[in-house]
Enzyme design. Structure first.
Site, PDB file in Angstrom:
ATOM      1  N   THR A 235       1.475  -6.564  -3.130  1.00  0.00           N
ATOM      2  CA  THR A 235       0.773  -6.070  -3.833  1.00  0.00           C
ATOM      3  C   THR A 235       1.149  -5.332  -5.204  1.00  0.00           C
ATOM      4  O   THR A 235       1.534  -5.748  -6.019  1.00  0.00           O
ATOM      5  CB  THR A 235      -0.959  -6.077  -3.727  1.00  0.00           C
ATOM      6  OG1 THR A 235      -1.672  -6.073  -2.861  1.00  0.00           O
ATOM      7  CG2 THR A 235      -1.527  -5.817  -4.669  1.00  0.00           C
TER       8      THR A 235
ATOM      9  N   LYS B 154       2.761  -8.657   9.869  1.00  0.00           N
ATOM     10  CA  LYS B 154       1.482  -7.705   9.416  1.00  0.00           C
ATOM     11  C   LYS B 154       0.370  -7.578  10.048  1.00  0.00           C
ATOM     12  O   LYS B 154      -0.138  -8.664  10.198  1.00  0.00           O
ATOM     13  CB  LYS B 154       2.444  -7.129   8.138  1.00  0.00           C
ATOM     14  CG  LYS B 154       1.212  -6.036   7.646  1.00  0.00           C
ATOM     15  CD  LYS B 154       1.654  -6.245   6.048  1.00  0.00           C
ATOM     16  CE  LYS B 154       0.921  -5.302   4.898  1.00  0.00           C
ATOM     17  NZ  LYS B 154       1.190  -4.685   4.188  1.00  0.00           N
TER      18      LYS B 154
ATOM     19  N   SER C 132       2.897  -0.903   1.844  1.00  0.00           N
ATOM     20  CA  SER C 132       2.027  -0.385   3.294  1.00  0.00           C
ATOM     21  C   SER C 132       2.698  -1.356   4.381  1.00  0.00           C
ATOM     22  O   SER C 132       2.466  -1.380   5.530  1.00  0.00           O
ATOM     23  CB  SER C 132       0.059  -1.014   2.457  1.00  0.00           C
ATOM     24  OG  SER C 132       1.216  -2.941   3.083  1.00  0.00           O
TER      25      SER C 132
ATOM     26  N   GLY D 201       4.840  -3.247  -4.069  1.00  0.00           N
ATOM     27  CA  GLY D 201       5.949  -2.968  -3.577  1.00  0.00           C
ATOM     28  C   GLY D 201       5.804  -2.532  -1.912  1.00  0.00           C
ATOM     29  O   GLY D 201       6.438  -1.947  -1.870  1.00  0.00           O
ATOM     30  N   SER D 202       4.484  -3.005  -2.124  1.00  0.00           N
ATOM     31  CA  SER D 202       4.825  -3.261   0.178  1.00  0.00           C
ATOM     32  C   SER D 202       5.495  -3.923   0.818  1.00  0.00           C
ATOM     33  O   SER D 202       5.393  -3.181   1.802  1.00  0.00           O
ATOM     34  CB  SER D 202       3.046  -2.902   0.487  1.00  0.00           C
ATOM     35  OG  SER D 202       2.207  -2.783   0.035  1.00  0.00           O
TER      36      SER D 202
END
Length: 564
Positions: free
Chosen positions: A213, A111, A192, A215-216
């Protein structure tokens, strides 16, 4: 626009016929090559060890696949210009009998908030950090390199890990554009870790790293038909990952199988002197996460279902039906399922209506972002704190302000304190109370549970507050007659045919090995991932890059290419 959408819908319709018949190998001149849509860590390692192909071949194949679809899906922001040279070095090591481990010579995407000390950028999707450099690799990048991984490129993301705007979209960043998912045209990829999820879902690398943080990793893994591991905060170093919250941030794998995710977690877990949270790891030797894979892992276990965490909305019926079926499968695997459990009314009220979690994130970000920026060895835009980043964003046209606001940052700045204040401590303790004794940990202790299960849509919040692990695994897909629902901007499909969703296993801190075992036992009984194909799949395969005239073969098959 309408012609393109029509064609993609037609292609989607064609690909939903006979989904399970897609070959897992590609045979050329009598030689089977693993199809990169399905190829596992062990499939690729076997091919490398046998000399069927090389790591250079892998970089060429994956790079061509990325170039083939990036103009449509925008999932990768850049390729590593050193990837081929690194692959050649790792091939030479293998040739002389040296192996760094099971991931030796395998390409992985990371990422674009995970720093690397090389020619790639680390921007969090913002032009504010374009050209900034770091003093060393991030902790996880260093561990991947030590394991022999080729860092193939950086994946696009929701800008600033979805911590800038109240009115943006999942997967959009100023630097990388709008990511879309591969299971329906214009599909919301979630975030994200959007680009990581989409890339892994269609075989653009062996696996990808995401960060979470709240759910990402879990959410984009769920909607992109992947296994995602959200590790305990502190199991994996966050050093030189662009932060949101030191109390909640973590980093983990997003892969096509539980076993592949376990291999990657084994490579990145461990203590790091540059992240003091890793000193809380309770063991000197990292568990054998691949060794935890056991078809019988659920036998004799007690699994709980916290029902009042599941707040249903329109369109959730297929998810709940699949969840009911998953419970039956888990029971048949030998587990006792204790259903209809509830977190306390106080915890439920905070979970649905409280602001403790918001205060923790806002206060952490105010302190943690300047700490990251202070480590930069070059900082071309001279951004040193959140106020500087906001000012840059609001004045740089490509950042799309004010159409995409800076409301989250405004809220953080207006809070008036950071994570050193007594007000912060009260909110943080509130999080630990309602997610711990009144939530996950209370249920597990009171009912002697080994894990909890939830549809992944409802699993991230409480573990995020507590810093505890979750593993999500594919559970099902929305049916073909699902009514398409767009987001508020009418730019992305939030709900539609063929879009996947997952099942989550939740546990105590540092219980990843147990959760991986349970997820594997469920995965092996269902193999949900293979029940649907994406609507868009790259054509290029390893067979196109191995041997003579590989360049010409790629040109013939890679008909829709775009620059990154």
């Amino acid at each position: 626009m309408f012609v393109t959408l029509f064609l993609t819908v037609v292609l989607f319709a064609l690909l939903t016929v006979g989904q399970s018949d897609c070959p897992t190998t590609v045979t050329v001149n009598g030689k089977p090559f693993p199809s990169l849509l399905y190829a596992s860590v062990e499939d690729i390692a076997t091919g490398l060890e046998s000399g069927q192909f090389t790591s250079v071949d892998l970089v060429n194949a994956y790079s061509a696949r990325i170039l083939e679809v990036n103009g449509t899906l925008s999932m990768v922001t850049e390729l590593n210009p050193d990837a081929l040279a690194i692959a050649a070095e790792l091939d030479a090591e293998r040739a002389n009998g040296t192996s760094r481990g099971p991931l030796h010579g395998l390409p992985i995407l990371i990422k674009n908030n995970i720093a690397t000390m090389d020619k790639m950028s680390n921007t969090a999707g913002s032009f504010a950090l374009l050209g900034a450099t770091v003093p060393r690799d991030s902790g996880v990048a260093a561990k991947l390199r030590a394991a022999g991984v080729i860092l193939l490129g950086k994946a696009n993301l929701s800008q600033w890990a979805n911590f800038r705007s109240f009115n943006s979209t999942s997967g959009w960043s100023a630097y990388g554009g709008q990511v879309t998912g591969a299971y329906y045209p214009l599909m919301d990829p979630s975030g994200s870790s959007s680009g990581s999820g989409v890339s892994s879902s269609i075989g653009l690398a062996v696996a990808a790293l995401g960060t979470e943080t709240d759910g990402s990793i879990l959410s984009p893994s769920s909607v992109n038909n992947l296994v995602g591991i959200k590790p305990t905060v502190g199991l994996v170093s966050r050093a030189l990952i662009i932060p949101i919250s030191e109390h909640q941030d973590t980093c983990g794998p997003m892969a096509r199988t539980v076993k592949d995710a376990a291999y990657v977690l084994s490579a990145i877990a461990g203590k790091d002197p540059n992240d003091n949270y890793t000193s809380a790891i309770p063991f000197d030797t990292i568990p054998n996460y691949v060794g935890a894979l056991n078809f019988s892992a659920l036998s004799g276990k007690r699994i709980g279902v916290p029902r009042n965490v599941i707040y249903t909305e329109s369109g959730d019926a297929p998810v709940l039906a699949s969840f009911t079926e998953a419970i039956s499968i888990i029971k048949a695997a030998g587990a006792t399922v204790i259903d209809n459990l509830n977190i306390t009314p106080d915890a439920e009220n905070e979970y649905l209506n409280g602001n403790a979690s918001t205060i923790v994130l806002d206060a952490d970000f105010i302190a943690d972002l300047p700490r990251y920026l202070s480590q930069l060895t070059s900082n071309p835009n001279n951004v040193n704190n959140l106020e500087d980043v906001r000012a840059f964003t609001q004045s740089f046209p490509a950042e799309d302000y004010p159409d995409r606001d800076t409301g989250v940052w405004d809220q953080s700045i207006d809070l008036g304190f950071d994570n050193t204040s007594p007000e912060f401590w009260a909110a943080y303790q509130r999080n630990l109370q309602i997610a711990g004794p009144e939530g996950i940990l209370g249920l597990m202790q009171n009912y002697s549970l080994d894990a909890l299960i939830l549809p992944t849509d409802f699993s991230p919040d409480l573990p995020a507050r507590l810093g505890t692990p979750v593993v999500t695994v594919p559970m099902g897909f929305y049916p073909e007659n699902t009514t398409v629902v767009y987001n508020s901007r009418h730019t992305l499909v939030e709900l539609g045919p063929n879009i996947p969703y997952g099942l989550s296993f939740l546990g105590r801190a540092f219980s990843e090995a147990d959760l991986i075992g349970y997820a594997y036992a469920y995965e092996q009984r269902t193999m949900v991932r293979n029940q649907r194909l994406p609507y868009i799949v790259p054509n290029v395969e390893l067979s196109d890059v191995v041997g003579e005239n590989s360049t010409m073969k790629i040109r013939r098959r890679n008909r829709v290419r775009s620059n990154i």
